[in-house]
Design an enzyme around this catalytic site. Structure first.
Site, short mmCIF file in Angstrom:
data_model
loop_
_atom_site.label_atom_id
_atom_site.label_comp_id
_atom_site.label_asym_id
_atom_site.label_seq_id
_atom_site.Cartn_x
_atom_site.Cartn_y
_atom_site.Cartn_z
N LYS A 1 0.59 -1.02 0.19
CA LYS A 1 -0.01 0.51 0.09
C LYS A 1 1.19 1.15 0.01
CE LYS A 1 -1.50 1.75 3.80
NZ LYS A 1 -2.60 2.14 5.07
N SER A 2 1.60 1.22 0.93
CA SER A 2 2.41 2.67 1.02
C SER A 2 3.24 2.92 0.01
CB SER A 2 3.92 2.18 2.58
OG SER A 2 3.24 1.99 3.43
N ASP B 1 3.40 -1.48 12.14
CA ASP B 1 2.39 -2.31 11.39
C ASP B 1 2.28 -3.34 11.77
OD1 ASP B 1 1.09 0.26 11.02
OD2 ASP B 1 1.28 -0.05 8.08
N ARG C 1 -6.16 -3.61 9.57
CA ARG C 1 -5.02 -5.05 9.91
C ARG C 1 -5.47 -5.65 11.63
NH1 ARG C 1 -0.68 -4.45 7.65
NH2 ARG C 1 -0.85 -2.59 5.91
#
Length: 432
Positions: free
Chosen positions: A22-23, A317, A392
């Site tokens: 995603k990043s 994360d 998450r």
């Protein structure tokens, strides 16, 4: 509300190719849009956060072609600042990786002065952005808060970033610095960015600098305390395909499942990965798992696990996955220096502590740490896990099925933010 019950898994075995990060996906799209030339982005993540970025770029006049499976995107760069329609409003959901970098990029000087509004879901309006706005204002940006001071929605004028010296608080989120860094080369003059406080999540800054370099821009990094960026530059589209690495945070669930009960190989990341969350595998190794590293894979194999006491600020994360893995270890686990869990998709510290207690765990929640006692496989309790619209949380708690007890995940589709097919992929590896 939709719910999904996972029955106990006796072992996990197999290989999974990770969806794009995603990043990296959202950084790649924004850099490609600002660059001169055409960029073919491959292994793009197909998820909600990426869709929000793509929709925003389209509204800003960026032309792109997306493949049918949404994993290849050919972006025609505009070679500089966006051409903003006055009064345009962009809805960015709960995508921090779109909100923060776009907030900075939309300050860049356009041919015609215009104002644009950035907004999102209710949770986005609770996610702080003050440190970024304070920094942008120091270099001449015109940004207003439309509702609560310090939070989106924002009204932004494309009147330009002047450059010069700027201070930015690095203690809450590295995304604020990432946003400023990505726009700094297009400022009117050179920028010297000084970090106030301790910079969190440094590996995410490494990702940003590495990707800026791929698009032709070099930043001088002085020990993560000062960053020097030349102004009046332009990004240049890289030659050939621009491959987005597999998502290292998403890898954590599969690697943990292998470490707890089986053997799992994840492909799409490896020892040369630019993502800090690859270091999650090192934490598993410290806990006792057998880890094998390849150029483009990491494999985790079951071995008796023991608890750890570690600062996990560098992998916030993936550290969440350690919280549920800790239940299967011998001895307590303490995850420290994770205050920034509180400003993510939900307050992840409170959410994690609350849901771990539901399955029978003894947990201590501190302001910036969590202490977890392990559980015997037969002592796990069946629970309905609240996911707080946080992808998450849903994925972390799927690991509870590796005990002798089933687990029910509420709103399982919240994984669409980064990994829409997560539960299908887990099922493929599961032996009941």
């Amino acid at each position: 509300m939709e719910k999904l019950t996972l029955t106990p898994i006796s072992r996990v075995e197999g290989e999974i190719n990770l969806p794009g990060s995603k990043s990296l996906s959202n950084r790649a799209l924004l850099l490609a849009a600002l660059a001169t030339g055409t960029t073919q982005v491959t292994n793009l993540l197909d998820s909600d956060d990426i869709r929000h970025m793509l929709n925003a770029l389209k509204a800003l006049g960026v032309k792109y072609e997306l493949s049918d499976d949404k994993t290849v995107c050919v972006v025609e760069g505009i070679g500089g600042a966006f051409k903003v329609q006055n009064g345009l409003s962009l809805f960015l959901g709960n995508a921090g990786t779109a909100m923060r970098p776009l907030a900075a990029a939309l300050c860049l000087k356009g041919a015609e002065t215009a104002q644009i509004i950035l907004t999102g879901e209710p949770r986005m309006k609770e996610r702080p952005i003050k440190h970024l706005v304070d920094a942008l204002r120091q270099v001449g940006a015109e940004v207003q808060y439309l509702e609560n001071e310090g939070y989106p929605p924002l009204a932004i004028s494309n009147s330009g970033l002047q450059g010069g010296k700027v201070q930015i608080d690095g203690s809450i989120s590295s995304q604020f610095l990432t946003a400023l860094l990505m726009s700094a080369p297009l400022a009117e003059s050179d920028m010297e960015i000084e970090i106030i406080g301790d910079l969190v999540s440094k590996p995410y800054i490494d990702i940003t600098l590495s990707m800026m370099n791929d698009f032709g821009i070099t930043v001088e990094n002085r020990d993560y305390k000062t960053f020097l960026v030349k102004g009046k530059q332009g990004y240049v589209a890289p030659q050939g395909n621009y491959l987005v690495e597999g998502d290292a945070s998403s890898a954590s669930y599969f690697l943990a499942s292998g470490a707890i009960k089986g053997k799992v190989k994840v492909t799409g990341i490896g020892k040369k990965s630019i993502q800090g969350d690859r270091l999650f595998a090192d934490v598993l190794e410290k806990m006792g798992a057998k880890i094998t590293w390849g150029e483009d894979f990491i494999q985790a194999e079951q071995s008796p696990l023991k608890g750890v006491d570690m600062d996990m600020n560098h992998i916030p994360d993936a550290a969440m996955t350690i919280a549920t893995t800790a239940l299967f270890a011998e001895g307590e686990t303490v995850i420290r220096n994770i205050y920034n869990w509180r400003v993510k998709e939900t307050d992840r510290l409170t959410a994690m502590a609350t849901e771990l207690r539901k399955v029978g765990a003894e947990v201590e929640e501190g302001e910036d740490f969590i202490r977890i006692q392990p559980l015997a496989l037969e002592n796990f309790q069946h629970a309905e896990i609240e996911t707080y619209n946080d992808h998450r949380m849903a994925m972390c708690f799927s690991l509870i099925a590796l005990s002798n007890t089933e687990v029910t995940i509420l709103d399982p589709n919240c994984t669409a933010k980064t990994f829409p097919t997560y539960f299908r992929e887990l099922e493929k590896l599961s032996v009941r």
